[in-house]
Design an enzyme around this catalytic site. Structure first.
Site, PDB file in Angstrom:
ATOM      1  N   GLU A 278       9.892   7.002   3.554  1.00  0.00           N
ATOM      2  CA  GLU A 278       8.685   7.008   2.714  1.00  0.00           C
ATOM      3  C   GLU A 278       8.729   8.062   1.612  1.00  0.00           C
ATOM      4  OE1 GLU A 278       7.320   4.931   6.445  1.00  0.00           O
ATOM      5  OE2 GLU A 278       8.553   6.692   6.006  1.00  0.00           O
TER       6      GLU A 278
ATOM      7  N   HIS B   7      -1.921   3.389  13.646  1.00  0.00           N
ATOM      8  CA  HIS B   7      -1.954   2.208  12.787  1.00  0.00           C
ATOM      9  C   HIS B   7      -3.375   1.848  12.358  1.00  0.00           C
ATOM     10  CE1 HIS B   7       1.875   1.834  14.972  1.00  0.00           C
ATOM     11  NE2 HIS B   7       2.306   1.075  13.974  1.00  0.00           N
TER      12      HIS B   7
END
Length: 668
Positions: free
Chosen positions: A407, A474
């Protein structure tokens, strides 16, 4: 000129260069940064500059690499690479102004030292976090490759910086994508005071190249001829066959990390050993012995350089101290963008929230041929939510790019694409994972326009939120991590039509944008959405319902919770304000509504401490105090991580608490 080892030089020069002019030019190029540094050290002691990171003893690397590359090829240097700037022939008066914090420097006094970039000279300066620039180099090289420019991008780091995750991420991406990045490690013995023995266990840092399937070399970083000739050869091969190459330059830092640090931690015998390998003195002796240069010529060069230094110092010194102008400071946080309204057509079709986003992504790819999408599993698989499904066949693998799980470096690569005039979208698989790319977002993308007038044309899509039973990693709604960072724009739609129009605008806007998409809305919310292309302006809240008794301020899934509860309670006297855009924020709409109703309640899915709801409540208390008939209420999730089990998640989320707090406020 033959290759000869002499007693006058500790460095063993073996060169195929016979051109006297080239050799003299290399000497002049390596001498110039040395003389500038010597002058800067005097000025530092006099208090005329605030800090200095000395590259004395390492000049051969900066000069050799820069001379070996074409001027149009980008270089991303570090603190000790003054030779990059001088070899690119940046006017010294601008460098001196930069170091003095003057307006004619490259950052208008906003940053110091070498923390700047310049498109004019194709140099992109580093930030103190070191690692992110490696990913930026990947992005610049990717753009060059996509444009078939046949160019090399060189990026510097120190041996200490190779311990950062960004180093490994950037090398991995460059290798997987065959990017023409020249990774230059200046192994100078110490990271501040930490010796190499405490930084890594491998014999040579070049050994790491094999782990990434990458060609690697070790070069004597004090030998200007070896640096220049080997990089010349490597770069030419990289232009023909694009791929990354790792080069470890063996050198030594002769002065402190910065001057205040000193070198007391360095054994004197080590200092003596490397002092004998001084790259300027050795090269000078070598040229003198081979009669390539004379003492008179050296004196003339030194006189010329000293004259230039003094003349340009006088110019910089005579410039007034930078003045603080409030409008200038605030206006430079974001790149200029004049919103272009494209009104929606009258023809509509019913779309789910997720389909509206997919339409925008596909339409923007067509509208912006220089837009590149990057993210984990977004190509063949179409992304975990299938938003990019089908785009690979339509736009090709060069523009729809699967990424490794990197990322931080991918955000950096997006920045690099912007530096080359392209656009980038990064899909975070889940907004939770943005923490792995947090540093380049908040310290690079957000600050780059303010620092040196370089925009970051990057959209980061952030699937977020709970009500999906996905647990602590999440399901976060983490917009507050970014709403407090000047330079970022934060968008958070609640309806399909807004999602499409706002995302279209995001792709047009040259600023870095965090675009939040609530996962629970993806397939549960439908709406008639205008067909074709249209845009929706940032910073404009939407008044969903109107009333006179209370103002409800929310965004994302909170809008739908509020609508449901208003219906359940049969309340038809409330203003329901959907913010849509958190940064910029429509303060005018908020204050107008609260002034009318006298009561305000702010609903967020985030936990309250440090939430954006808290910021809104504080703003209302400050701006609308005289209109308030009750305290400003805030409702948010529990002060815990978001849990997985449905019963626990329901308790965590603020839906039921909002219902009771709204009734309490109405009865106040």
């Amino acid at each position: 000129m033959s290759s000869v080892d002499t007693s006058q030089t500790t460095i063993q020069y073996k060169s195929s260069i016979h051109d006297t002019e080239t050799l003299q030019d290399l000497y002049y190029a390596i001498l110039k940064p040395r003389m500038i540094e010597e002058k800067m050290l005097i000025l530092l002691r006099q208090g005329k500059i605030s800090k200095w990171f000395s590259g004395i003893g390492q000049e051969a690397i900066s000069v050799g690499v820069t001379r070996a590359l074409y001027k149009h090829e980008y270089i991303l240097p570090m603190h000790r690479n003054l030779g990059v700037f001088t070899t690119r022939e940046i006017p010294l008066k601008r460098l001196f102004a930069q170091w003095q914090g003057k307006a004619s420097g490259f950052t208008k006094g906003r940053d110091r030292s070498f923390h700047f970039g310049t498109q004019e000279f194709n140099i992109v300066g580093m930030i103190s976090h070191l690692g992110p620039q490696l990913g930026v180099a990947d992005g610049i090289a990717l753009a060059s490759k996509l444009k078939n420019e046949g160019s090399v991008t060189a990026v510097f780091t120190g041996e200490g910086g190779t311990s950062e995750g960004d180093f490994h991420e950037a090398l991995n991406i460059a290798s997987v994508w065959d990017l023409p990045v020249l990774f230059c490690i200046e192994n100078n013995g110490y990271g501040l005071s930490t010796p190499t023995t405490e930084q890594y266990r491998c014999k040579d840092l070049a050994d790491r190249g094999a782990g990434y399937g990458m060609e690697a070399h070790i070069i004597d970083g004090n030998n200007i001829l070896e640096v220049y000739e080997k990089i010349l050869e490597i770069a030419e091969r990289m232009r023909v066959e694009p791929r990354p190459v790792l080069v470890e330059f063996k050198t030594f830092r002769m002065r402190g990390h910065e001057e205040a640090s000193g070198t007391k931690y360095v054994p004197q015998e080590l200092m003596d050993e490397w002092q004998a390998k001084d790259p300027v003195i050795n090269f000078e002796n070598y040229l003198l012995e081979h009669k390539v240069i004379s003492h008179d010529q050296i004196s003339e060069m030194k006189e010329k350089i000293l004259l230039e230094i003094n003349e340009h110092l006088d110019i910089a010194n005579s410039e007034a101290i930078v003045s603080a102008n409030l409008d200038t400071e605030l206006n430079d946080v974001y790149a200029n963008y004049n919103f272009e309204e494209v009104k929606p057509g009258s023809t509509t079709s019913e779309l789910r929230f997720i389909d509206a986003i997919a339409e925008s992504v596909s339409g923007s790819m067509e509208r912006h041929p220089d837009l590149v999408l990057m993210g984990q599993d977004i190509a063949d698989y179409g992304g975990v939510f299938k938003i990019t499904d089908g785009l690979l066949n339509k736009y090709g693998k060069e523009r729809i790019r699967n990424t490794p799980i990197c990322e931080s470096a991918i955000v950096g690569a997006a920045m690099g694409l912007s530096i080359k005039g392209m656009k980038a979208m990064v899909e975070m698989q889940f907004s939770d994972f943005v923490s792995s790319g947090f540093n380049p977002i908040v310290n690079y993308l957000a600050k780059v326009n303010y620092r040196w007038n370089q925009n970051a044309d990057v959209v980061i899509r952030m699937p977020c939120g709970g009500s999906v039973g996905a647990g602590p990693f999440h399901s976060q709604t983490n917009e507050a991590w970014f709403t407090k960072i000047p330079g970022l724009k934060v968008i958070y739609p609640a309806f399909p039509a807004d999602a499409k129009g706002l995302l279209n605008t995001a792709f047009n806007d040259p600023n870095p944008i965090l675009y939040f998409e609530h996962k629970a809305l993806y397939r549960s919310i439908r709406q008639e959405v205008p067909e074709g292309y249209y845009t929706t302006e940032f910073g404009k809240a939407s008044l969903i319902r109107e009333g006179s008794n209370v103002t409800i301020i929310t965004y994302g899934a909170g809008v739908h919770w509020a609508m449901k509860i208003l219906d359940e309670l049969k309340i038809d006297s409330a203003d329901l304000l959907d913010l849509r855009s958190l940064q910029p924020l429509d303060q005018e709409a908020i204050c107008k509504s609260v002034t009318k109703t006298g009561k305000a309640i702010v609903l967020t899915e985030d936990s309250l401490t440090g939430s954006f709801a808290s910021e809104i409540a504080a703003m209302i208390s400050e701006e609308c105090f005289e209109s308030l008939d009750a305290p400003v209420y805030r409702v948010g999730s529990l002060e815990t991580p978001i849990p997985f089990a449905k019963e626990l998640e329901n308790q965590y989320l603020p839906k039921d608490r909002f219902k009771s707090k709204l009734q309490e406020l109405l009865n106040y």
